[in-house]
Design an enzyme around this catalytic site. Sequence first.
Site, PDB file in Angstrom:
ATOM      1  N   GLU A 476       0.908  -1.208  -0.145  1.00 26.07           N
ATOM      2  CA  GLU A 476      -0.094   0.133  -0.157  1.00 26.07           C
ATOM      3  C   GLU A 476       0.724   1.258  -0.061  1.00 26.07           C
ATOM      4  O   GLU A 476       1.976   1.193   0.677  1.00 26.07           O
ATOM      5  CB  GLU A 476      -1.000   0.083   1.377  1.00 26.07           C
ATOM      6  CG  GLU A 476      -1.984   1.197   1.261  1.00 26.07           C
ATOM      7  CD  GLU A 476      -1.511   2.417   1.812  1.00 26.07           C
ATOM      8  OE1 GLU A 476      -2.175   3.315   1.686  1.00 26.07           O
ATOM      9  OE2 GLU A 476      -0.578   2.322   2.753  1.00 26.07           O
ATOM     10  N   ASP A 549       2.618   1.410   4.799  1.00 23.27           N
ATOM     11  CA  ASP A 549       3.576   2.512   5.740  1.00 23.27           C
ATOM     12  C   ASP A 549       3.452   2.501   7.158  1.00 23.27           C
ATOM     13  O   ASP A 549       2.084   1.833   7.710  1.00 23.27           O
ATOM     14  CB  ASP A 549       2.870   3.910   5.174  1.00 23.27           C
ATOM     15  CG  ASP A 549       3.305   4.308   3.675  1.00 23.27           C
ATOM     16  OD1 ASP A 549       4.262   3.775   3.154  1.00 23.27           O
ATOM     17  OD2 ASP A 549       2.847   5.120   3.127  1.00 23.27           O
ATOM     18  N   ASP A 551       2.519   4.726   8.888  1.00 24.51           N
ATOM     19  CA  ASP A 551       1.861   5.901   9.426  1.00 24.51           C
ATOM     20  C   ASP A 551       0.187   5.482  10.012  1.00 24.51           C
ATOM     21  O   ASP A 551      -0.037   4.348   9.805  1.00 24.51           O
ATOM     22  CB  ASP A 551       1.969   7.081   8.628  1.00 24.51           C
ATOM     23  CG  ASP A 551       1.400   6.588   7.091  1.00 24.51           C
ATOM     24  OD1 ASP A 551       0.757   5.560   7.094  1.00 24.51           O
ATOM     25  OD2 ASP A 551       1.582   7.515   6.319  1.00 24.51           O
ATOM     26  N   ASP A 553      -2.427   6.202   8.320  1.00 26.78           N
ATOM     27  CA  ASP A 553      -3.338   5.843   7.078  1.00 26.78           C
ATOM     28  C   ASP A 553      -2.628   4.349   6.823  1.00 26.78           C
ATOM     29  O   ASP A 553      -3.596   3.369   6.516  1.00 26.78           O
ATOM     30  CB  ASP A 553      -2.588   6.572   5.873  1.00 26.78           C
ATOM     31  CG  ASP A 553      -3.448   7.262   5.237  1.00 26.78           C
ATOM     32  OD1 ASP A 553      -4.373   8.046   6.179  1.00 26.78           O
ATOM     33  OD2 ASP A 553      -3.562   7.673   4.025  1.00 26.78           O
TER      34      ASP A 553
END
Lengths: 866, 60
Positions: A476, A549, A551, A553
């Site tokens: 992703e 990632d 993070d 998200d």
Amino acid sequence: MNAENDKQPEEIAPSSPGNGASPENIESSENAVSPDNGEPATSESKLAKAKTEYGSEDLQHLSDLDHVRRRPAMYIGDVSTRGLHHLVYEVVDNSIDEAMAGFAQHISVMVNNDSSVTVEDDGRGIPVELHQQLSQEMGREVSTLEGVMTVLKFGGKFEKGAYQTSGGLHGVGVTVVNFLSQWCEVQVCREGHVYQQEYERGNPTGPVQKMGTTKKVGTRTTFKPDPQIFQNTKFAYDVLYKRLQELAFLNRGVRIKFFDERISEGDEFCYQNGIVEFVSHLNRASEPIHPDVIYFAGEAEGIGFEVAVQYTSEFTETLHSYVNNIHTIEGGTHVSGFRSALTRTLNNYGRKENLFKDLVPSGDDFREGLTAVISMRVPFPQFEGQTKTKLGNSEVEGIINSSVGESLAKYLEENPKTAKMIVRKGVLAAEAREAARKAKDLLRKRKDALSGGGLPGKLRDCISRDMEKCELYLVEGDSAGGSAEGGRLRDFQAILPLRGKIINAYKSREDKVLANEEVQSMIQAIGSGIGAEQDVSKRRYNKVIIMTDADVDGSHIRTLLLCFFYRQMYHLVADGHVYVAQPPLFRVRMKKDTYYVQTDEEMRNQLLARGLDNAAFISETGMHLTGDAMQHLCGTLAGMEEALVALERRGLSLREHAKRLDAQTHKLPVFHVFLGNTERWFSSRPELDEFLQRQEKDSGQELMVSDGPEPNDKPKPSEGDNEPHLHITELHEVRTINAGLAELNAMGFDIQSLIPQERTGVETPRYIFRRGEHETPMKDLRELLPAIRGAGEKGMQITRFKGLGEMNPEELRETTLDPQNRTLVQVSMRDAGAADEMFRVLMGDKVEPRREFIEKHALEVRNLDV
Amino acid sequence: MAELKCSICGNSFEPAESTALPFCSDRCRLIDLGRWLGEHYHVTVEREVPEDELESEFRD
């Protein structure tokens, strides 16, 4: 007729001249049925003989008996088991009418050892006196009782309209039972006397006899079905049991005793709540989704109705409908009226209450899990259909539709909790229907795809076909897919780039989904199927690796993916084929070395360790710490770091909270309590409990604990009621802070050491961090760790990867793809379950606020447009 | 194994009795699939105002 004669029973002449029940009459009628095959077949010559012998006035009577025996199906439906049992119901119906009219309390049904049946009630008893009209017609004295037993369509019910239910099945009454019995005996207790008459194949064996005195009242009928008419004359216990119980349900308060002498078994039925208890009975093995059975009753245009409804967690519908106690197996206008009222009313309610997202349930959806009993009283029912059990009266449909609709709408308004459960159930049913359609589509697409090459276009497949070695990376991120493609070990690593699809975007947040195409791509690429068609052995890769990632998200997409795998590819997860990649968060370059650090915590610890090298801590009070002592101080502060931030995130500053410090225990309060308008703080659970108990004692009532969000600083004045609402917030992080404070105390620091102080006119710094020759002045202890880390960072070049895309292909291979160096976390069932749980929370908690938000903004947009 | 709560219908069930884990029934699993395919499942990404001092000290 001599039934009124005041004579002893034995003195009553069994027969008198001119009586219709002469031996010859019986003889002729008996012979009219051919005994060998049981088929009612009357010889025309015998009939003719009977006519001439008894005169034209007897013609009608003979025709009735003859007609019933020749065409029994016209009266009782058929001569199979169904028709046989129908005889019992006909007799019982009379008793029930008597009970419903308030004259009888008990009905008893007994199957005797010889397979005859006795039905008894304590009603008024069939009238026995001479019947004028009948006697005139027949030209002899005829008792009313004899009329009831031997003349078709003779009876009091014609006057009552509402209970006349001749539909080809019912209403023909006990006369037909008598006609179709080998023998029959009826005993009436009335006005202090017992009267009795016996019949053979419909013909009285003598006049009504007065047997003696009695205090009882009622009618007792015993009959034995004629084997010349019925193929099988054995009554089935279960069939009778079921119907008698059903009648007891349909006629509330009527007590029916049932006993089968052949097997010495029986039961007694009496239901004060009628069809409400019927529904509970039908649902006895199911789980109702709402506690109470919904019940309506009413009358319109002479048509009476009762409806009882309850939904269960089942998927099937159980609907029993009755018209005048007749089970309308094929339904009819009452059922269709009920169904359309149900669908319309529930849909209106669901729309009004905003319970539908995009699917509106259909009538079929609201039939899932429905248990309903409809009982109608229709004065002139028309029955249609194969078995004549379908109500045809068109006026009934409209009456039921509007009456039930009105009552149900009112009920839903008054019982919102139940209403929402029912509508939610319908929505689920609609969803299941829609899902089945989508799944079928998906399957078709997959087959199309398989025949035409098969794999999703975005997939960068590996070269090897050795499944045991192959790996699929689900990547992703915007540019991560590219990096991964460049860095992968092509031989056995495949890449499928995925992107979260944003469906709603607002200033402060956005809603992301896994797009339909992405879900399909994954299913196709992995190859082991979904749902009921999972076959792990068909998987195309041994490891499916989620790489997102580091993070917020990324963690959300990872949550979505894990949840999808857990729910729809359960076996893939259970068998340990799903992994999560651990890309590093930091790249550190020092002189010529480059290395990677995985987590924030690790990075912080490294910097701290480096910064502490050759460092000292000095306070203005003369404290001088180095080495282990300083490390100990740093360890304590590090332990408090996150907790302090968490506290401040709540909008509570440490400076403010410090004012609530307990002077004796040196602890900060953990529980924040609002009771009505009062705000209180407590450091421990026992203190809190003591306070609550005292409050409950003082007010004399249990405190209402409100669940909503914490009131914003100032508690809202309670609306309406004076009952104070209790709201307790537990500040978990304060426990950690308290533990740290205790350690700091032991080292000689109090809570103020963590808070900058007013220091007007003072030149020397409060604290100093010294490393080598370099000194950093500090206002409080919380500045110490950043200062040390800052020192530790010297000479290092640290890059924090904001996303996978910031790594070049080589870096990605080195850190995350290459099995030599990478760290993979295998997803266990517990992890996947945790993702599912987290998912529920992420989804569930925010549904309401989200809707509010959307509604509010939709309104603003509308205003702007004007 | 302890009882599970079906994510779709909310009913509790014995895992050993279900052939549609982690759901109670095929039907509930099908409804779930329908929701994935219909893009009903979404997560909300809250965007906070950047304020993280801890991160800033690691930046170049």
